[in-house]
Design a protein around this motif. Structure first.
Motif, PDB file in Angstrom:
ATOM      1  N   GLY A  18      32.648  55.018  31.455  1.00  0.00           N
ATOM      2  CA  GLY A  18      31.877  54.319  30.716  1.00  0.00           C
ATOM      3  C   GLY A  18      32.324  53.494  29.446  1.00  0.00           C
ATOM      4  O   GLY A  18      33.638  53.290  29.562  1.00  0.00           O
ATOM      5  N   LEU A  19      31.868  53.003  28.381  1.00  0.00           N
ATOM      6  CA  LEU A  19      32.148  52.400  27.206  1.00  0.00           C
ATOM      7  C   LEU A  19      33.421  52.831  26.721  1.00  0.00           C
ATOM      8  O   LEU A  19      34.400  52.416  26.285  1.00  0.00           O
ATOM      9  CB  LEU A  19      31.185  51.578  26.363  1.00  0.00           C
ATOM     10  CG  LEU A  19      30.507  50.607  26.812  1.00  0.00           C
ATOM     11  CD1 LEU A  19      29.317  50.277  26.077  1.00  0.00           C
ATOM     12  CD2 LEU A  19      31.166  49.283  26.979  1.00  0.00           C
ATOM     13  N   ILE A  22      36.826  52.305  28.623  1.00  0.00           N
ATOM     14  CA  ILE A  22      37.090  51.176  28.622  1.00  0.00           C
ATOM     15  C   ILE A  22      37.634  50.723  27.231  1.00  0.00           C
ATOM     16  O   ILE A  22      38.668  49.820  26.884  1.00  0.00           O
ATOM     17  CB  ILE A  22      36.021  50.380  29.167  1.00  0.00           C
ATOM     18  CG1 ILE A  22      35.531  50.507  30.407  1.00  0.00           C
ATOM     19  CG2 ILE A  22      36.349  48.750  28.717  1.00  0.00           C
ATOM     20  CD1 ILE A  22      34.432  50.022  30.929  1.00  0.00           C
ATOM     21  N   GLY A  91      28.698  40.318  38.024  1.00  0.00           N
ATOM     22  CA  GLY A  91      28.953  39.846  36.759  1.00  0.00           C
ATOM     23  C   GLY A  91      29.170  38.556  36.760  1.00  0.00           C
ATOM     24  O   GLY A  91      29.163  37.842  35.462  1.00  0.00           O
ATOM     25  N   TRP A  98      37.514  37.878  32.380  1.00  0.00           N
ATOM     26  CA  TRP A  98      37.656  39.074  31.466  1.00  0.00           C
ATOM     27  C   TRP A  98      38.823  39.749  32.351  1.00  0.00           C
ATOM     28  O   TRP A  98      39.277  40.874  31.754  1.00  0.00           O
ATOM     29  CB  TRP A  98      36.128  39.641  31.370  1.00  0.00           C
ATOM     30  CG  TRP A  98      35.327  38.761  30.526  1.00  0.00           C
ATOM     31  CD1 TRP A  98      34.278  38.210  30.830  1.00  0.00           C
ATOM     32  CD2 TRP A  98      35.733  38.568  28.778  1.00  0.00           C
ATOM     33  NE1 TRP A  98      33.832  37.464  29.787  1.00  0.00           N
ATOM     34  CE2 TRP A  98      34.507  37.561  28.503  1.00  0.00           C
ATOM     35  CE3 TRP A  98      36.511  39.151  28.241  1.00  0.00           C
ATOM     36  CZ2 TRP A  98      34.468  37.283  27.233  1.00  0.00           C
ATOM     37  CZ3 TRP A  98      36.432  38.601  26.801  1.00  0.00           C
ATOM     38  CH2 TRP A  98      35.544  37.790  26.665  1.00  0.00           C
ATOM     39  N   ILE A 278      27.923  39.564  28.099  1.00  0.00           N
ATOM     40  CA  ILE A 278      28.326  41.120  28.048  1.00  0.00           C
ATOM     41  C   ILE A 278      28.297  41.637  29.283  1.00  0.00           C
ATOM     42  O   ILE A 278      29.356  42.448  29.733  1.00  0.00           O
ATOM     43  CB  ILE A 278      27.203  41.790  27.466  1.00  0.00           C
ATOM     44  CG1 ILE A 278      27.301  41.637  25.802  1.00  0.00           C
ATOM     45  CG2 ILE A 278      27.240  43.239  27.529  1.00  0.00           C
ATOM     46  CD1 ILE A 278      26.180  41.968  25.023  1.00  0.00           C
ATOM     47  N   VAL A 279      27.639  41.211  30.278  1.00  0.00           N
ATOM     48  CA  VAL A 279      27.699  41.722  31.992  1.00  0.00           C
ATOM     49  C   VAL A 279      28.773  41.071  32.449  1.00  0.00           C
ATOM     50  O   VAL A 279      29.691  42.042  32.982  1.00  0.00           O
ATOM     51  CB  VAL A 279      26.607  41.087  32.700  1.00  0.00           C
ATOM     52  CG1 VAL A 279      26.443  41.529  34.047  1.00  0.00           C
ATOM     53  CG2 VAL A 279      24.917  41.794  32.092  1.00  0.00           C
ATOM     54  N   MET A 281      31.730  40.499  30.753  1.00  0.00           N
ATOM     55  CA  MET A 281      32.848  41.185  30.352  1.00  0.00           C
ATOM     56  C   MET A 281      32.993  42.476  30.743  1.00  0.00           C
ATOM     57  O   MET A 281      33.830  43.153  30.923  1.00  0.00           O
ATOM     58  CB  MET A 281      32.398  41.296  28.826  1.00  0.00           C
ATOM     59  CG  MET A 281      33.678  41.748  28.060  1.00  0.00           C
ATOM     60  SD  MET A 281      33.068  41.839  25.997  1.00  0.00           S
ATOM     61  CE  MET A 281      32.970  40.030  25.792  1.00  0.00           C
ATOM     62  N   GLN A 282      31.904  43.424  30.672  1.00  0.00           N
ATOM     63  CA  GLN A 282      31.871  44.769  31.434  1.00  0.00           C
ATOM     64  C   GLN A 282      32.429  44.718  32.665  1.00  0.00           C
ATOM     65  O   GLN A 282      33.359  45.526  33.036  1.00  0.00           O
ATOM     66  CB  GLN A 282      30.380  45.235  31.064  1.00  0.00           C
ATOM     67  CG  GLN A 282      30.280  46.766  31.312  1.00  0.00           C
ATOM     68  CD  GLN A 282      28.756  47.315  31.329  1.00  0.00           C
ATOM     69  OE1 GLN A 282      28.157  46.550  31.768  1.00  0.00           O
ATOM     70  NE2 GLN A 282      28.820  48.599  31.446  1.00  0.00           N
ATOM     71  N   LYS A 283      31.706  44.144  33.555  1.00  0.00           N
ATOM     72  CA  LYS A 283      32.165  44.080  34.959  1.00  0.00           C
ATOM     73  C   LYS A 283      33.647  43.595  35.432  1.00  0.00           C
ATOM     74  O   LYS A 283      34.329  44.204  36.034  1.00  0.00           O
ATOM     75  CB  LYS A 283      31.294  43.309  35.816  1.00  0.00           C
ATOM     76  CG  LYS A 283      29.714  43.695  35.819  1.00  0.00           C
ATOM     77  CD  LYS A 283      29.821  44.952  36.520  1.00  0.00           C
ATOM     78  CE  LYS A 283      28.112  45.315  36.518  1.00  0.00           C
ATOM     79  NZ  LYS A 283      27.878  46.722  37.151  1.00  0.00           N
ATOM     80  N   ALA A 286      36.236  46.322  33.325  1.00  0.00           N
ATOM     81  CA  ALA A 286      36.232  47.553  34.119  1.00  0.00           C
ATOM     82  C   ALA A 286      36.949  47.511  35.481  1.00  0.00           C
ATOM     83  O   ALA A 286      37.687  48.220  35.769  1.00  0.00           O
ATOM     84  CB  ALA A 286      34.886  47.907  34.400  1.00  0.00           C
TER      85      ALA A 286
END
Length: 473
Positions: A18-19, A22, A91, A98, A278-279, A281-283, A286
């Motif tokens: 999770g965050l 990361i 994403g 990202w 944000i989506v 960035m997260q995908k 990660a």
């Protein structure tokens, strides 16, 4: 019961990947980038030169390029093909931007890992090199932290033997072969109480035999094989994707614009710009971390065996692994997918990349599928070899350098490869993800604790770059 176990493993996987993890990995990369004065950008040309210019009189078991090839053999895998496609579908094209950000900061982390691997490695009386996170935790942080080193070694061995190294890779190879040669399972045989396509059985046996011949020979044979196959594998794949970009060059400006606009949510229709960003960035972050393994602690196990007298020089060589994996190979995959529009037609996983090859290359669709299948086979096979070496070194640390334990591990590893095609791998992938993440925490703690050493060694090296006395790690 198995359903409940899978649910539990999935929840644990979501927590460890999770965050917090990361953010921790990004924090380490950003901290090192600042303290090392953007070394990964300023000294990249020098690092690429060192990558192909081996030292002649350095201590170690394999050349610097050989050590890098072993690391790349484990790092460059199906994630470079399937993982990029998954990130872009989930994403948007901005996920690729990202991934670049994660790779940029990850290069600083990979540099520190390579430097520390040489700085704190041990060479025994037989000339056998012992190094990696467990040794820079123990030798750098002190004996009282040996428990942390053992935790790293335990999880590393688990990932190699039961996860990423064996079951998932061989299953991916045989599935790709089966999809191409016998998609309808027209010819089957009965094994272990089930029916399997003959293509799966033959491919499984061939890969097991080939892997066994390389693995039983130990590090030097793995490194020798990797030095030939990894460059060929990477170059062949880059050529294929480069051809896609050449034949779709008219779509490249639009693809690049789409990547940057998606990265910052500029053309978001639903969910708002912030939510879209944000989506993406997260995908992207990660997947970038998972792809290049910066901060996970696997690559320094291979780096420790390099024939070099300079820990800084090997750190520079090590950081090129992240550059090649993400900045080069993942970028080529991502641009091929975005420029051909393959990410927005409702496909998932490898089928997205297959469509990019079929649409982008001026050859029959079946020939394009064959090219991608061969890339997948080589990518997965070299990952099998790289993770065997990582697992061996972890077990060697835990068993106090027992040769018998290592040989037993090799035999078990080959057996796992043999049985891999006939197993359901959903839970295995999840367990591998968890172990992989849990490897990272001890390693990141050590990098933070020893970051002062990294900075001091780096400053001394570049201040006295032409002085031969710096060649003592």
């Amino acid at each position: 019961m198995f359903h409940l176990i899978n649910q539990f493993l999935t929840k644990v996987d979501g927590i460890v990947w999770g965050l917090p993890l990361i953010i921790l990995i990004l924090f380490v990369g950003i901290m090192l980038t600042i303290r090392l004065h953007v070394l990964q950008f300023i000294h990249l040309p020098k690092a690429l030169k060192f990558m192909v210019r081996n030292e002649e009189d350095g201590e170690g078991e394999v050349t610097s390029f050989g050590a890098l090839s072993v690391a790349l053999s484990a790092t460059i895998g199906t994630g470079n093909i399937v993982g990029v496609a998954t990130a872009i579908v989930s994403g948007g094209p901005g996920a690729l931007f990202w991934m670049w950000i994660a790779a940029f900061f990850g290069m600083a982390t990979k540099y520190a890992e390579g430097l520390l691997a040489i700085k704190y490695r041990t060479i025994d009386k037989d000339g056998h090199v012992l190094g990696g996170p467990f040794y820079y935790i123990e030798n750098g942080m002190g004996e009282k932290w040996r428990w942390l080193a053992k935790i790293f070694a335990f999880f590393g061995m688990g990932v190699g033997l039961f996860g990423i190294g064996t079951f998932t890779q061989i299953n991916g190879i045989t599935s790709a072969v089966n999809t191409f040669f016998d998609p309808k399972n027209a010819t089957t045989v009965s094994l272990f109480g089930n029916h399997y396509s003959l293509s799966v059985v033959i491919a499984g046996l061939l890969i097991t035999l080939c892997a066994g011949l390389v693995i039983i020979g130990g590090l030097k044979r793995i490194a020798g094989f990797s030095q030939v196959v990894v460059p060929f594998m990477a170059i062949a794949y880059v050529i294929c994707t480069l051809m896609i970009l050449i034949f779709n060059r008219h779509a490249l400006p639009g693809a690049l614009a789409e990547i940057f606009e998606s990265a910052f949510g500029i053309r978001a229709i639903t969910g708002g710009a912030i939510g879209t960003m944000i989506v993406a960035m997260q995908k992207g972050i990660a997947r970038g971390i998972f792809s290049n393994e910066s901060g996970l602690g696997s690559a320094p196990i291979a780096a420790a065996a390099a024939q070099t007298q300079s820990c800084v020089r090997q750190g520079l060589v090590s950081m090129t692994g992240t550059f090649i994996d993400t900045i080069v190979i993942c970028t080529m995959t991502g641009l091929s997918i975005v420029s051909t529009g393959s990410w927005k037609v409702g496909l998932e996983g490898v089928n997205v990349t297959i469509r990019a090859f079929q649409k982008g290359l001026p050859i029959p669709p079946r020939a394009a599928s064959f090219l991608l299948m061969m890339c997948l086979v080589f990518f997965a096979f070299t990952t099998i070899l790289g993770w065997d070496y990582y697992g061996e070194r972890c077990l060697e640390y835990l068993s106090n350098r027992s040769k018998k334990a290592v040989m037993t591990y090799r035999i078990l590893y080959v057996l796992c490869i043999f049985f891999g095609p006939y197993m359901t791998v959903e839970a295995v992938w999840t367990i591998a993800d968890i172990f992989n993440a849990l490897m990272a925490f001890p390693n990141l703690i050590a990098i933070i604790a020893l970051s002062g050493v990294v900075v001091a060694e780096t400053r001394y090296y570049f201040r006295h770059e032409k002085d031969p006395r710096i060649l003592k790690p």
